[in-house]
Design a protein around this motif. Sequence first.
Motif, PDB file in Angstrom:
ATOM      1  N   ALA A   1       0.835  -1.208   0.000  1.00  0.00           N
ATOM      2  CA  ALA A   1       0.000   0.000   0.000  1.00  0.00           C
ATOM      3  C   ALA A   1       0.865   1.251   0.000  1.00  0.00           C
ATOM      4  CB  ALA A   1      -0.938   0.001   1.203  1.00  0.00           C
ATOM      5  N   THR A   2       1.933   1.243   0.777  1.00  0.00           N
ATOM      6  CA  THR A   2       2.836   2.392   0.850  1.00  0.00           C
ATOM      7  C   THR A   2       3.496   2.646  -0.499  1.00  0.00           C
ATOM      8  OG1 THR A   2       3.230   1.933   3.187  1.00  0.00           O
ATOM      9  CG2 THR A   2       4.841   3.327   2.075  1.00  0.00           C
ATOM     10  N   VAL A   3       3.945   1.586  -1.152  1.00  0.00           N
ATOM     11  CA  VAL A   3       4.576   1.716  -2.476  1.00  0.00           C
ATOM     12  C   VAL A   3       3.564   2.264  -3.487  1.00  0.00           C
ATOM     13  CG1 VAL A   3       5.553   0.404  -4.418  1.00  0.00           C
ATOM     14  CG2 VAL A   3       6.351  -0.035  -2.086  1.00  0.00           C
ATOM     15  N   LEU A   4       2.350   1.733  -3.489  1.00  0.00           N
ATOM     16  CA  LEU A   4       1.325   2.193  -4.429  1.00  0.00           C
ATOM     17  C   LEU A   4       0.996   3.667  -4.203  1.00  0.00           C
ATOM     18  CD1 LEU A   4      -1.072  -0.895  -4.484  1.00  0.00           C
ATOM     19  CD2 LEU A   4       0.521  -0.168  -6.284  1.00  0.00           C
ATOM     20  N   ARG A   5       0.884   4.055  -2.945  1.00  0.00           N
ATOM     21  CA  ARG A   5       0.589   5.468  -2.641  1.00  0.00           C
ATOM     22  C   ARG A   5       1.750   6.364  -3.065  1.00  0.00           C
ATOM     23  NH1 ARG A   5      -1.995   3.595   2.676  1.00  0.00           N
ATOM     24  NH2 ARG A   5      -4.193   3.610   2.136  1.00  0.00           N
ATOM     25  N   SER A   6       2.972   5.906  -2.853  1.00  0.00           N
ATOM     26  CA  SER A   6       4.138   6.716  -3.232  1.00  0.00           C
ATOM     27  C   SER A   6       4.202   6.922  -4.744  1.00  0.00           C
ATOM     28  CB  SER A   6       5.436   6.074  -2.731  1.00  0.00           C
ATOM     29  OG  SER A   6       5.776   4.945  -3.512  1.00  0.00           O
ATOM     30  N   ARG A   7       3.598   6.003  -5.483  1.00  0.00           N
ATOM     31  CA  ARG A   7       3.555   6.110  -6.947  1.00  0.00           C
ATOM     32  C   ARG A   7       2.269   6.772  -7.432  1.00  0.00           C
ATOM     33  NH1 ARG A   7       6.074   0.095  -7.864  1.00  0.00           N
ATOM     34  NH2 ARG A   7       8.152   0.670  -7.162  1.00  0.00           N
ATOM     35  N   GLU A   8       1.514   7.312  -6.471  1.00  0.00           N
ATOM     36  CA  GLU A   8       0.273   8.045  -6.747  1.00  0.00           C
ATOM     37  C   GLU A   8      -0.763   7.190  -7.491  1.00  0.00           C
ATOM     38  OE1 GLU A   8       1.410  11.773  -8.528  1.00  0.00           O
ATOM     39  OE2 GLU A   8       2.610  12.304  -6.776  1.00  0.00           O
ATOM     40  N   LYS A   9      -0.813   5.904  -7.160  1.00  0.00           N
ATOM     41  CA  LYS A   9      -1.774   5.002  -7.783  1.00  0.00           C
ATOM     42  C   LYS A   9      -3.184   5.211  -7.243  1.00  0.00           C
ATOM     43  CE  LYS A   9       1.030   3.075 -10.589  1.00  0.00           C
ATOM     44  NZ  LYS A   9       0.960   3.515 -11.977  1.00  0.00           N
ATOM     45  N   GLU A  10      -3.322   6.008  -6.171  1.00  0.00           N
ATOM     46  CA  GLU A  10      -4.656   6.303  -5.651  1.00  0.00           C
ATOM     47  C   GLU A  10      -5.483   7.084  -6.665  1.00  0.00           C
ATOM     48  OE1 GLU A  10      -4.819   6.396  -0.933  1.00  0.00           O
ATOM     49  OE2 GLU A  10      -3.417   7.894  -1.750  1.00  0.00           O
ATOM     50  N   ALA A  11      -4.826   7.718  -7.624  1.00  0.00           N
ATOM     51  CA  ALA A  11      -5.558   8.404  -8.693  1.00  0.00           C
ATOM     52  C   ALA A  11      -6.249   7.389  -9.603  1.00  0.00           C
ATOM     53  CB  ALA A  11      -4.603   9.278  -9.511  1.00  0.00           C
ATOM     54  N   ASP A  12      -5.730   6.163  -9.659  1.00  0.00           N
ATOM     55  CA  ASP A  12      -6.292   5.122 -10.526  1.00  0.00           C
ATOM     56  C   ASP A  12      -7.255   4.194  -9.803  1.00  0.00           C
ATOM     57  OD1 ASP A  12      -4.523   6.093 -12.472  1.00  0.00           O
ATOM     58  OD2 ASP A  12      -2.951   4.717 -11.842  1.00  0.00           O
ATOM     59  N   MET A  13      -7.100   4.053  -8.475  1.00  0.00           N
ATOM     60  CA  MET A  13      -7.910   3.085  -7.729  1.00  0.00           C
ATOM     61  C   MET A  13      -7.925   3.449  -6.251  1.00  0.00           C
ATOM     62  SD  MET A  13      -5.141  -0.026  -7.793  1.00  0.00           S
ATOM     63  CE  MET A  13      -4.790   0.265  -9.508  1.00  0.00           C
ATOM     64  N   ASP A  14      -8.950   3.000  -5.552  1.00  0.00           N
ATOM     65  CA  ASP A  14      -8.998   3.171  -4.103  1.00  0.00           C
ATOM     66  C   ASP A  14      -8.008   2.205  -3.462  1.00  0.00           C
ATOM     67  OD1 ASP A  14     -10.898   5.127  -3.962  1.00  0.00           O
ATOM     68  OD2 ASP A  14     -12.572   3.749  -3.718  1.00  0.00           O
ATOM     69  N   ILE A  15      -7.186   2.731  -2.580  1.00  0.00           N
ATOM     70  CA  ILE A  15      -6.239   1.866  -1.865  1.00  0.00           C
ATOM     71  C   ILE A  15      -6.599   1.948  -0.389  1.00  0.00           C
ATOM     72  CG2 ILE A  15      -3.824   1.364  -1.374  1.00  0.00           C
ATOM     73  CD1 ILE A  15      -3.139   2.838  -4.001  1.00  0.00           C
ATOM     74  N   LYS A  16      -7.526   1.083   0.020  1.00  0.00           N
ATOM     75  CA  LYS A  16      -7.943   1.009   1.415  1.00  0.00           C
ATOM     76  C   LYS A  16      -7.334  -0.258   1.998  1.00  0.00           C
ATOM     77  CE  LYS A  16     -12.197   3.598   1.099  1.00  0.00           C
ATOM     78  NZ  LYS A  16     -12.672   3.863  -0.210  1.00  0.00           N
ATOM     79  N   ILE A  17      -6.781  -0.138   3.195  1.00  0.00           N
ATOM     80  CA  ILE A  17      -6.084  -1.273   3.802  1.00  0.00           C
ATOM     81  C   ILE A  17      -6.987  -2.499   3.926  1.00  0.00           C
ATOM     82  CG2 ILE A  17      -4.971  -2.077   5.932  1.00  0.00           C
ATOM     83  CD1 ILE A  17      -3.184  -0.352   4.179  1.00  0.00           C
ATOM     84  N   GLY A  18      -8.243  -2.303   4.351  1.00  0.00           N
ATOM     85  CA  GLY A  18      -9.159  -3.442   4.477  1.00  0.00           C
ATOM     86  C   GLY A  18      -9.370  -4.139   3.148  1.00  0.00           C
ATOM     87  N   SER A  19      -9.592  -3.362   2.093  1.00  0.00           N
ATOM     88  CA  SER A  19      -9.775  -3.932   0.749  1.00  0.00           C
ATOM     89  C   SER A  19      -8.504  -4.619   0.284  1.00  0.00           C
ATOM     90  CB  SER A  19     -10.150  -2.844  -0.251  1.00  0.00           C
ATOM     91  OG  SER A  19     -11.313  -2.193   0.139  1.00  0.00           O
TER      92      SER A  19
END
Length: 196
Positions: free
Chosen positions: A29-47
Amino acid sequence: MKRRKVSNLLGLAVLSTLLERPMHPYEVATVLRSREKEADMDIKIGSLYTVVNNLARHGFIEAAESGREGALPERTVYRITGAGRDELVDWVRELISAPEPEPRRFKAGLSVFAVLGPDQAVDLLQERLTALERGTEALRAALAEHSAFVPRLFLVEDEYEIAMREAEQAWVRALLQELTSGSFPGLADWRGWETG
């Protein structure tokens, strides 16, 4: 289109991240957020944990190690399997090669556009165009900043997003021009529905 055992796009992101090295889900999750992938998809820890469990259940990833630090809960580090690599490549091949209709909120709104009066439609389209232009400029600035240290290969999705926004802006501008100039077919009838 093939029916996949895990079809959530977050699963694709997890597989591609684990291709680099084994990681704990929180690190993914940290790597995905650092690459700004939240613009493409929801990154919720539970999911994310649900997706990780599904990927593991289907043999696409496996536990590489488990450990505990102090009073913290046990942490499992996952790695991608051979089946996971095959699934990742097959999934990306499908996403790149096969056009797929995407449900779009704007398209849904346009399908019932007639409930608005032409003047209200013009105001709302102008609002949308302004927001699109601002968003596109922000994306261009971010792309320029990232391209100084990130290879283009890892930025092509941003280029695509900018191109799609530019195409939408051109279409909205053309529609606005027709509506404001009076050349939109059936404009008088539309005004009649609004007052009738």
